[in-house]
Design an enzyme around this catalytic site. Structure first.
Site, mmCIF file in Angstrom:
data_model
loop_
_atom_site.group_PDB
_atom_site.id
_atom_site.type_symbol
_atom_site.label_atom_id
_atom_site.label_comp_id
_atom_site.label_asym_id
_atom_site.label_seq_id
_atom_site.Cartn_x
_atom_site.Cartn_y
_atom_site.Cartn_z
ATOM 1 C CB CYS A 62 13.733 32.734 42.273
ATOM 2 S SG CYS A 62 12.622 33.972 41.569
ATOM 3 N NE ARG A 65 12.233 31.427 46.285
ATOM 4 C CZ ARG A 65 12.749 30.739 47.287
ATOM 5 N NH1 ARG A 65 12.202 29.590 47.653
ATOM 6 N NH2 ARG A 65 13.807 31.197 47.935
ATOM 7 C CD1 TRP A 233 9.826 41.684 37.792
ATOM 8 C CD2 TRP A 233 7.830 40.936 37.126
ATOM 9 N NE1 TRP A 233 9.045 41.563 38.912
ATOM 10 C CE2 TRP A 233 7.799 41.108 38.534
ATOM 11 C CE3 TRP A 233 6.679 40.481 36.480
ATOM 12 C CZ2 TRP A 233 6.668 40.829 39.293
ATOM 13 C CZ3 TRP A 233 5.560 40.199 37.247
ATOM 14 C CH2 TRP A 233 5.562 40.391 38.634
ATOM 15 C CD GLU A 238 17.555 39.207 37.440
ATOM 16 O OE1 GLU A 238 17.729 38.071 36.964
ATOM 17 O OE2 GLU A 238 16.425 39.729 37.560
#
Length: 358
Positions: A62, A65, A233, A238
């Site tokens: 991720c 973070r 979010w 992505e």
């Protein structure tokens, strides 16, 4: 094993929560007694909350973070009926959507125990589009073909469009799974248009605003929560560089490139690169115009640099999966591309688990 994991977690969490060593040791003694009596133990809400946040902090894949401490934790460990679990998920969606100002949120259902049936969600994400095999190829999202068939076998039937929202499917133990339509007013979707190309809106594209992951397991101090849907979010790539662009997903680059009038006969024309940039531009433009939280990959990388610096200040080991942290568009333009990361997994952690419907 579970006691060792519990002790390690409690000492770390209590230190971070500014509790004393005596408080930590007292809590460990309580856990030791509970484990000796029942074979397991239960987290306090404070432990659950901080553990879920630590798991986000430890998520090597991720890039977002930096905001781990802002995670809202809903404790729904007392629920056991499908209808109540459904309502908790819908409440989560309503809370996190927040009229587009997406709030990082997790809802934790009861832990894994031998004397209680396991709660699982069939969905990879609570909101995701169906995929159908047709004579003309896949209609919708190819990543959802298997789940779509499974839902149809349960009695669900979609409208047959490229963007049919799949139902919420809950299974408790060996009981028959139950499916529920997700209320339309809880599904925030953004129709895609482009800041320069008026024809882009004619493509009829859209995407949902809340990426609510629901098939991963949360592990805290040796306790497993197999139903713990969570979301942050979206980072624009992505959607624009993966969900809509990948050949094994919506595969929209050829259609966009053709509309742009690009030379698609040879790769050296960089038609794919030019098309993917404009597809990503449309995602960011549309979400921003509709005031739905999203972050571009350059800003996300800068935020990740702040996260790295803060972890260094706290003298915590910085881990990451480089192959996931680099954005799928222009990775070399970020500092992440030029660094190496230790991909060691630290706990608490979010882990993949076998698909419930398999």
């Amino acid at each position: 094993m579970i006691l060792n994991e519990a002790e390690k977690f409690i000492r770390t969490a209590y230190y971070e929560l500014n509790k004393t060593e005596d408080e930590a040791e007292q809590r460990i003694a309580e856990i030791r007694n509970e484990i000796s009596e029942s074979g397991s133990y239960h987290h306090t809400f404070e432990e659950l909350e901080h553990g879920a946040r630590m798991a986000w902090r430890n998520s090597n894949r991720c890039i977002g973070r930096l905001f781990w401490e802002s995670l809202t934790v809903f404790d729904q460990r007392n629920l056991s009926r499908e209808e109540d679990i459904r309502d908790a998920v819908f409440s989560h969606l309503d809370y996190t959507t927040n009229n587009g100002k997406i709030r990082p949120t997790i809802t934790v259902f009861r832990q894994e125990r031998n004397d209680e049936p396991t709660i699982r969600f069939w969905n990879h994400q609570i909101i995701r589009y169906a995929g159908y095999n047709t004579e003309n190829g896949v209609l919708g999202d190819p990543a959802s073909l298997e789940l779509t068939r499974a839902c149809e076998e349960l009695g669900w039937k979609g409208e047959g469009t490229r963007f049919d929202v799949l139902p919420l499917v809950i299974q408790i133990g060996s009981e028959a799974p139950k499916w529920y339509e997700i209320p339309r007013d809880l599904v925030l979707e953004v129709p895609l248009r482009h800041p320069e190309y008026e024809w882009f809106a004619e493509l009829g594209l859209k995407w949902y605003g809340v990426p609510l992951i629901s098939d991963m397991m949360l592990e805290i101090g040796g306790i497993q929560y197999k139903a713990a849907p969570f979301n942050g979010w979206y980072m624009g790539t992505e959607i624009g560089a993966r969900n809509l662009a990948d050949e094994f997903r919506y595969n929209l680059l050829p259609e966009v490139a053709e509309r742009m009038g690009l030379n698609m006969k040879k790769s050296s024309s960089l038609w794919k690169d030019r098309a993917i940039i404009e597809l990503n531009a449309s995602v960011l433009h549309s979400f921003n115009e509709d005031q739905v939280t999203i972050v571009d990959h350059h800003t996300a990388a800068s935020q990740f640099k702040v996260f790295e610096d803060r972890e260094k200040e706290k003298e915590r080991k910085m881990t990451g999966d480089w192959t996931w942290l680099i954005p799928p568009v222009s990775p070399a333009a970020t500092h992440i591309f030029h660094k190496g990361y230790d991909n060691e997994m630290q706990k608490p952690i979010y882990l993949s688990q076998p698909k419930a419907y398999q």
